[in-house]
Design a protein around this motif. Structure first.
Motif, PDB file in Angstrom:
ATOM      1  N   VAL A   1       0.823  -1.343  -0.103  1.00  0.00           N
ATOM      2  CA  VAL A   1      -0.052  -0.081   0.101  1.00  0.00           C
ATOM      3  C   VAL A   1       0.898   1.349  -0.211  1.00  0.00           C
ATOM      4  O   VAL A   1       0.535   2.227  -0.756  1.00  0.00           O
ATOM      5  N   THR A   2       2.144   1.043   0.517  1.00  0.00           N
ATOM      6  CA  THR A   2       2.896   2.513   0.826  1.00  0.00           C
ATOM      7  C   THR A   2       3.410   2.465  -0.926  1.00  0.00           C
ATOM      8  O   THR A   2       3.735   3.723  -1.369  1.00  0.00           O
ATOM      9  N   ARG A   3       3.616   1.475  -1.463  1.00  0.00           N
ATOM     10  CA  ARG A   3       4.290   1.732  -2.672  1.00  0.00           C
ATOM     11  C   ARG A   3       3.036   2.222  -3.674  1.00  0.00           C
ATOM     12  O   ARG A   3       3.419   3.041  -4.706  1.00  0.00           O
ATOM     13  N   TRP A   4       2.029   1.880  -3.413  1.00  0.00           N
ATOM     14  CA  TRP A   4       0.679   2.238  -4.245  1.00  0.00           C
ATOM     15  C   TRP A   4       0.503   3.673  -3.997  1.00  0.00           C
ATOM     16  O   TRP A   4       0.000   4.246  -4.929  1.00  0.00           O
ATOM     17  N   LEU A   5       0.551   4.303  -2.808  1.00  0.00           N
ATOM     18  CA  LEU A   5       0.571   5.730  -2.546  1.00  0.00           C
ATOM     19  C   LEU A   5       1.500   6.588  -3.486  1.00  0.00           C
ATOM     20  O   LEU A   5       1.275   7.580  -3.821  1.00  0.00           O
ATOM     21  N   ASP A   6       2.816   5.844  -3.644  1.00  0.00           N
ATOM     22  CA  ASP A   6       3.767   6.789  -4.512  1.00  0.00           C
ATOM     23  C   ASP A   6       3.162   6.451  -5.987  1.00  0.00           C
ATOM     24  O   ASP A   6       3.275   7.513  -6.615  1.00  0.00           O
ATOM     25  N   ASP A   7       2.553   5.822  -6.272  1.00  0.00           N
ATOM     26  CA  ASP A   7       2.127   5.261  -7.738  1.00  0.00           C
ATOM     27  C   ASP A   7       1.041   6.326  -7.953  1.00  0.00           C
ATOM     28  O   ASP A   7       0.785   6.755  -9.117  1.00  0.00           O
ATOM     29  N   ILE A   8       0.109   6.454  -6.974  1.00  0.00           N
ATOM     30  CA  ILE A   8      -1.102   7.603  -7.322  1.00  0.00           C
ATOM     31  C   ILE A   8      -0.605   8.872  -6.762  1.00  0.00           C
ATOM     32  O   ILE A   8      -1.332   9.889  -6.965  1.00  0.00           O
ATOM     33  N   GLY A   9       0.583   9.149  -6.603  1.00  0.00           N
ATOM     34  CA  GLY A   9       0.978  10.526  -6.275  1.00  0.00           C
ATOM     35  C   GLY A   9       0.735  11.050  -4.936  1.00  0.00           C
ATOM     36  O   GLY A   9       0.612  12.457  -5.012  1.00  0.00           O
ATOM     37  N   LEU A  10       0.708  10.062  -3.936  1.00  0.00           N
ATOM     38  CA  LEU A  10       0.382  10.850  -2.520  1.00  0.00           C
ATOM     39  C   LEU A  10       1.464   9.899  -1.652  1.00  0.00           C
ATOM     40  O   LEU A  10       1.186   9.555  -0.455  1.00  0.00           O
ATOM     41  N   PRO A  11       2.673  10.213  -1.936  1.00  0.00           N
ATOM     42  CA  PRO A  11       3.949   9.638  -0.878  1.00  0.00           C
ATOM     43  C   PRO A  11       4.003  10.470   0.429  1.00  0.00           C
ATOM     44  O   PRO A  11       4.334   9.636   1.333  1.00  0.00           O
ATOM     45  N   GLN A  12       3.142  11.443   0.476  1.00  0.00           N
ATOM     46  CA  GLN A  12       3.284  12.360   1.765  1.00  0.00           C
ATOM     47  C   GLN A  12       2.495  11.780   2.979  1.00  0.00           C
ATOM     48  O   GLN A  12       2.771  12.024   4.011  1.00  0.00           O
TER      49      GLN A  12
END
Length: 355
Positions: free
Chosen positions: A111-122
């Protein structure tokens, strides 16, 4: 046993626990018959290792957890974190119903990698600390996101559309496209699966490379562009920080944006705007819970996992829709995603800051 992996360079912790060697033995035994050690090993694998010491003292078998009430879980093993409790209850419900959802294969590291992919790494630290996994994504509510410190209306919509894309692709972990393919012409059914990085690659291909880095942390991905009716070229220009006085540049972006989404999506976006009367998306609009009166206080203590109206993305989780074979309507209907406030207007208030 520890090994490197998990978070990318933009994240905090970089160490993850190696899979438990006892996992295979658990797979062939009913959860209710798991031993104390098997249950504790499963908690460790699930990212809930901090509760193992108390669980070891209280749990006699898997049946102890299956028959436990939310109050007992909080009292006996001190699970006070609401999302940790939700994660455990969702997993126990799956064991009790003997249903294996595809989303359960996606752990909290994914899920943390998925947040990277959708542009919400913060938000990676908050999601990591709450151990949000693939199964939990299906049942995230607006209030869950607020607890995770996601207050931006645009970011709520970004997560909502991204979860919808996961549903449609049956939680395939590799459903998002991160790099340009060999296609000469893209269709909405392909764009909807673009990651944030792929959208930035598209900006570079249309001579807007200097503005592409501004999309980092914006939550813009293909699903948001295609599925959110209020996301237009003006929204993208605002997120890219293209000054309003640069009319030619904005016109250039609008032309390429319309070509990207196609005439059908353009038409549906315009029809929605004409019919709904919703305010345009902004980068400053916030979402907050509606203030509840005294008579609603008791509702706050109820477990509401079965009330789909609370979910950030409502879909039939038992039978998610598949991609249509008809290229003209690849996601059934692009009207399937509507603004969050249209459904939750009785519980939420939109607050536009005037920064």
């Amino acid at each position: 046993m520890f090994k490197r992996g998990g978070f990318r360079a933009t994240a905090g912790p970089r160490l993850t626990r190696a899979p438990d060697s006892g996992r295979s033995s658990r797979a062939h035994t009913s959860f209710s018959k798991w031993t104390t050690e098997q249950v504790c090993g499963w908690l460790e694998d699930s990212g809930l290792g901090q509760y193992v010491s108390l669980a070891r003292q209280w749990v006699d078998s898997g049946q102890t957890l299956l028959s436990a009430t939310p109050q007992e879980l909080e009292k006996e093993i001190c699970i006070k974190h609401p999302l940790h409790r939700k994660k455990l209850q969702l997993a126990l419900r799956a064991f009790s119903n003997k249903t294996m959802e595809k989303s359960s294969e996606l752990d909290h590291i994914w899920v943390t990698r998925w947040l990277d992919d959708i542009g919400l790494p913060q938000y990676k630290d908050q999601f990591y600390e709450s151990k949000v996994d693939g199964r939990m994504l299906q049942y995230l509510t607006v209030n869950d996101l607020l607890f995770l410190k996601v207050t931006s209306q645009l970011h709520h919509l970004s997560i909502k559309c991204a979860i919808h894309v996961l549903h449609v692709n049956k939680f395939n972990p590799d459903s998002l496209r991160r790099r340009p393919g060999k296609e000469n012409k893209t269709s909405p059914s392909e764009v909807v699966q673009w990651s944030n990085h792929r959208v930035m690659e598209w900006l570079r291909s249309v001579d807007l490379a200097e503005y592409a880095p501004n999309l980092r942390g914006s939550g813009v991905h293909g699903g948001l562009i295609i599925l959110e009716p209020r996301f237009h070229s003006e929204t993208l220009a605002m997120l890219l920080n293209i000054p309003p006085q640069k009319t030619l540049l904005r016109r250039h972006l609008a032309t390429n944006f319309n070509t990207l989404v196609g005439p059908q999506v353009q038409q549906e976006k315009q029809e929605f705007i004409n019919a709904s009367g919703h305010a345009p998306l902004t980068t400053t609009a916030k979402v907050r819970p509606k203030k509840l009166g005294f008579t609603h206080f008791r509702q706050l203590r109820k477990l509401r996992m079965d009330e789909s109206a609370d979910y950030i993305c409502t879909m039939d989780t038992g039978n998610p829709p598949a991609l249509s074979e008809t290229p003209k309507r690849p996601y059934g209907s692009f009207r399937g995603i509507s603004p969050i406030l249209a459904r939750d207007s009785d519980r939420l208030e939109q607050v536009g800051s005037k920064n």
